[in-house]
Design a protein around this motif. Structure first.
Motif, PDB file in Angstrom:
ATOM      1  N   ILE A 309       0.879  -1.168   0.000  1.00  0.00           N
ATOM      2  CA  ILE A 309       0.000   0.000   0.000  1.00  0.00           C
ATOM      3  C   ILE A 309       0.911   1.211   0.000  1.00  0.00           C
ATOM      4  N   GLY A 310       0.882   1.964  -1.073  1.00  0.00           N
ATOM      5  CA  GLY A 310       1.802   3.095  -1.168  1.00  0.00           C
ATOM      6  C   GLY A 310       3.230   2.595  -1.133  1.00  0.00           C
ATOM      7  N   GLN A 311       4.032   3.146  -0.237  1.00  0.00           N
ATOM      8  CA  GLN A 311       5.437   2.719  -0.126  1.00  0.00           C
ATOM      9  C   GLN A 311       5.618   1.578   0.862  1.00  0.00           C
ATOM     10  N   LEU A 312       4.526   1.099   1.411  1.00  0.00           N
ATOM     11  CA  LEU A 312       4.641   0.177   2.534  1.00  0.00           C
ATOM     12  C   LEU A 312       4.138  -1.217   2.195  1.00  0.00           C
ATOM     13  N   MET A 313       4.752  -2.192   2.838  1.00  0.00           N
ATOM     14  CA  MET A 313       4.200  -3.541   2.881  1.00  0.00           C
ATOM     15  C   MET A 313       3.570  -3.686   4.261  1.00  0.00           C
ATOM     16  N   ILE A 314       2.279  -3.934   4.278  1.00  0.00           N
ATOM     17  CA  ILE A 314       1.564  -4.003   5.549  1.00  0.00           C
ATOM     18  C   ILE A 314       0.982  -5.403   5.743  1.00  0.00           C
ATOM     19  N   PRO A 315       0.743  -5.789   6.995  1.00  0.00           N
ATOM     20  CA  PRO A 315       0.103  -7.092   7.225  1.00  0.00           C
ATOM     21  C   PRO A 315      -1.251  -7.139   6.533  1.00  0.00           C
ATOM     22  N   ALA A 316      -1.553  -8.243   5.969  1.00  0.00           N
ATOM     23  CA  ALA A 316      -2.819  -8.360   5.243  1.00  0.00           C
ATOM     24  C   ALA A 316      -3.208  -9.822   5.140  1.00  0.00           C
ATOM     25  N   ASN A 317      -4.443 -10.039   4.896  1.00  0.00           N
ATOM     26  CA  ASN A 317      -4.929 -11.344   4.502  1.00  0.00           C
ATOM     27  C   ASN A 317      -5.781 -11.095   3.279  1.00  0.00           C
ATOM     28  N   THR A 318      -5.219 -11.355   2.119  1.00  0.00           N
ATOM     29  CA  THR A 318      -5.895 -10.950   0.894  1.00  0.00           C
ATOM     30  C   THR A 318      -7.175 -11.727   0.665  1.00  0.00           C
ATOM     31  N   ALA A 319      -7.396 -12.783   1.452  1.00  0.00           N
ATOM     32  CA  ALA A 319      -8.690 -13.441   1.375  1.00  0.00           C
ATOM     33  C   ALA A 319      -9.777 -12.532   1.941  1.00  0.00           C
TER      34      ALA A 319
END
Lengths: 322, 323
Positions: A309-319
């Motif tokens: 997201i933008g310049q960042l890698m953030i925790p996510a669960n793409t499900a």
């Protein structure tokens, strides 16, 4: 690779609209709903229309009555003056000892008001005015959503079990679905010294221009802060990235051998005179390679996953978060 | 703040060597003794005079006989070459699955040394007293002094810190210009950035009296991180923190204005070898030090947990032992 914190994920799907005020109201309502759902934030006071009534503020604080039932309960004052009747909501997190006051201001260009403080807010002389705060970190600025398209907006969130959060909107408009990256974050930090107990940094980001320096400058549209809990004074700060005779953020997209995405730690450094110091490393959020596009994810390992997201890698669960 | 690894500390008095090359011999002997004392390194093979005898090599490997009893056991040729009789010693660490081959390759011009790491078992050369054959995937250094600065009639001390896994930092100081002879030799642990890089490490050395961040990015030092799959050491560099579009040099920052805390920034390792350009991880227990802090400066002690500045690095130390 595992998360340092325990994160939960979700999305709130909005209605189709091209009305900026409604998007702002929806987003603020969603922020309140998301934070209450963590179980770590509670209402300390709320001024609103309480499901379509008249604008009503608490008679004293604390008052746990939720007067933001629907988006239209969040009345817009029509200007950026804090000392006019407006809807506001104070949320409190006892783990972080933190108050979060959210409101909406506006003139021809809508603005949002987001304020953190560790000092207890009090009612203003007119209780429907914005509460009185001190030692606060406040942003009265551009709309939470920088670009309005005629589409269905979705508010996404990821929260820690302690109440840290990342909230952002996307739109299903065919126009650049990840360009509306209005990041609102309260991020945990691994401390660099024991006197900085449970530090955090909050970030407001409302530009569609995703360049690195907006998260590294206090002069830009992003505000980063790291409070020193002793003496309990929030201080300006910025995010540092790593470099050498190469710039890994710009130069490396993926490892050419195994396709691994490089994610570099984010350091928090404070710039306020008298408090110039390294505060620590943001937990579970990383610099993303500039060559990736927003929405890209690392290969999933069950619940452990990251999204750019933008310049960042953030925790996510793409499900759950798309 | 606590160490991520368990560190031990100490110093060995080298006395007052009468020749520069003797410092190299003493330092090699000290490295061998230090690593053996860690309990993690054992002798895999050793060629030396075995307390003043004739130069003798093992007839086969492994051979645990220690033939480096005194520094003069480490003989060196008068021409700089690996393929000539010389004193060498192979140490092995089963935890790191690593061989460390030390040798003295030149007696003159201050004395040259050879230091090589490999994860493939070395073999004896055709003439067993020659430097061993390091079959593949070796990383190391040959042809320079371990001690860059020598001054006659000065007492030298070898300092060390090692982990319970056998990682180590070794450096010398002298009574003259006490912290200028920073011949840093380190096998450093890394917190990996991904699970496939099991127990990565980086090997660094410097032989310059002028140490700055550049030597850990390019120049006189070499850094490696093995990818254990496919088990090939790769060139790498140390990354340092910076900010975008600013003249601020983070190494200029000394103390926190309020509490005097010394800023210590984590050190990242990034690969530079083609097809292995990726973030390898972060050094454990070793940090970038403020540039203006003098060498030998220490963090306020909290018992055994302490840091000392050596060159651009803050390393684990116990200044009651290491000075």
């Amino acid at each position: 690779m595992t998360y340092e914190k325990t994160w939960t994920f979700g999305s709130i799907v909005g209605q189709i609209t091209n009305v900026p005020l409604k998007v702002e109201q929806d987003t603020l309502l969603n922020i309140k709903t998301i934070l209450l759902a963590t179980g770590k934030w509670v209402i300390y006071g709320c001024c609103g229309r309480n499901n379509g009534g008249t604008l009503t503020a608490p008679s004293s604080l604390p008052d746990t009555t939720d007067r933001w039932q629907v988006y239209s309960d969040i009345a817009c004052s029509g200007n950026k003056n804090l000392q006019v009747p407006q809807s506001w909501c104070i949320l409190y997190n006892d783990t972080l000892k933190l108050y979060y006051i959210i409101s909406i201001a506006g003139d021809v260009y809508l603005s949002s008001i987001l304020c953190f403080t560790q000092n207890t807010p009090t009612l203003a002389s007119t209780s429907t005015w914005f509460p009185v705060v001190s030692n606060n970190i406040m942003w009265i600025g551009n709309p939470l959503l920088s670009r309005i398209e005629n589409g269905k907006y979705t508010t996404h969130y990821t929260c820690t079990s302690e109440g840290h959060f990342i909230i952002w909107n996307t739109c299903d408009s065919t126009y650049i679905p990840y360009s509306q990256l209005n990041l609102i974050m309260l991020l945990p930090i691994t401390t660099s010294k024991t006197s900085d107990i449970t530090p955090w940094v909050c970030v407001f980001h409302n530009t569609t221009s995703e360049v690195l320096y907006v998260l590294e400058s206090t002069a830009g549209p992003v505000k980063c802060f790291a409070p020193i809990l002793s003496p309990n004074q929030p201080v300006d700060s910025f995010f540092l990235h790593y470099r050498g005779n190469i710039n890994p953020i710009d130069d490396f997209i993926t490892d050419s051998a195994d396709g691994y995405i490089n994610m570099l730690p984010i350091l928090v450094y404070t710039t306020t005179p008298g408090f110039k110091s390294f505060k620590g490393i943001v937990q579970d959020v990383y610099w993303a390679p500039s060559g990736l596009v927003s929405g890209d994810t690392t290969p999933s390992t069950g619940q452990i996953e990251y999204m750019k997201i933008g310049q960042l890698m953030i925790p996510a669960n793409t499900a759950l978060v798309k | 703040m606590a160490y991520e690894k368990t560190w031990s500390f100490g110093s060995i008095n080298c006395g007052v060597p009468s020749e520069a090359y003797k410092i190299q011999q003493i330092l090699l002997l000290n490295i061998k003794n230090i690593l053996l004392s860690s309990g993690k390194w054992t002798i895999y093979g050793c060629c030396g005079l075995n307390n003043g005898g004739t130069l003798t090599a093992p007839s086969a490997l492994p051979d645990t006989t220690d033939r480096w009893k005194v520094y003069t056991d480490i003989t060196a040729p008068t021409s700089n070459s690996l393929n000539t009789p010389l004193g060498w010693c192979i140490l092995y660490n089963s935890t790191l699955n690593l061989y460390f081959a030390l040798g003295m390759t030149y007696l003159y011009n201050g004395g040259y040394t050879a230091l090589f790491f490999t994860q493939t078992a070395p073999t004896l050369s055709a003439t067993t007293t020659w430097y061993p054959t390091l079959v593949s995937n070796k990383i190391g250094w040959s042809g320079f002094n371990l001690q860059s600065y020598y001054n006659n009639a000065v007492r030298y001390i070898t300092h060390y810190a090692y982990t319970s896994d056998g990682h180590f930092i070794v450096w010398n100081t002298g009574d003259l210009l006490a912290n200028s002879q920073l011949n840093f030799i380190g096998l450093l642990p890394i917190a990996p950035s991904r699970s496939v890089d099991a127990t990565p490490w980086v090997f660094i050395w410097t032989s310059s009296t002028t140490i700055n961040t550049d030597v850990f990015s390019s120049g006189s030092s070499m850094c490696f991180v093995p990818l254990l799959s496919p088990n090939t050491p790769t060139n790498s560099i140390f990354l340092y923190p910076g900010i975008w579009n600013s003249s601020l040099n983070i190494l200029d920052l000394l103390y926190d204005d309020i509490d005097g805390n010394i800023n210590m920034f984590p050190i990242l390792i990034c690969g530079t070898t083609t097809n292995a350009k990726t973030l390898k991880g972060r050094l454990q227990d070793i940090y970038w030090a403020p540039y203006h802090l003098p060498n030998g400066s220490a963090m306020p002690s909290t018992g055994q947990i302490e840091y000392m500045k050596i060159g651009p690095l803050m390393i684990p130390a116990n200044s009651n032992i290491i000075r």
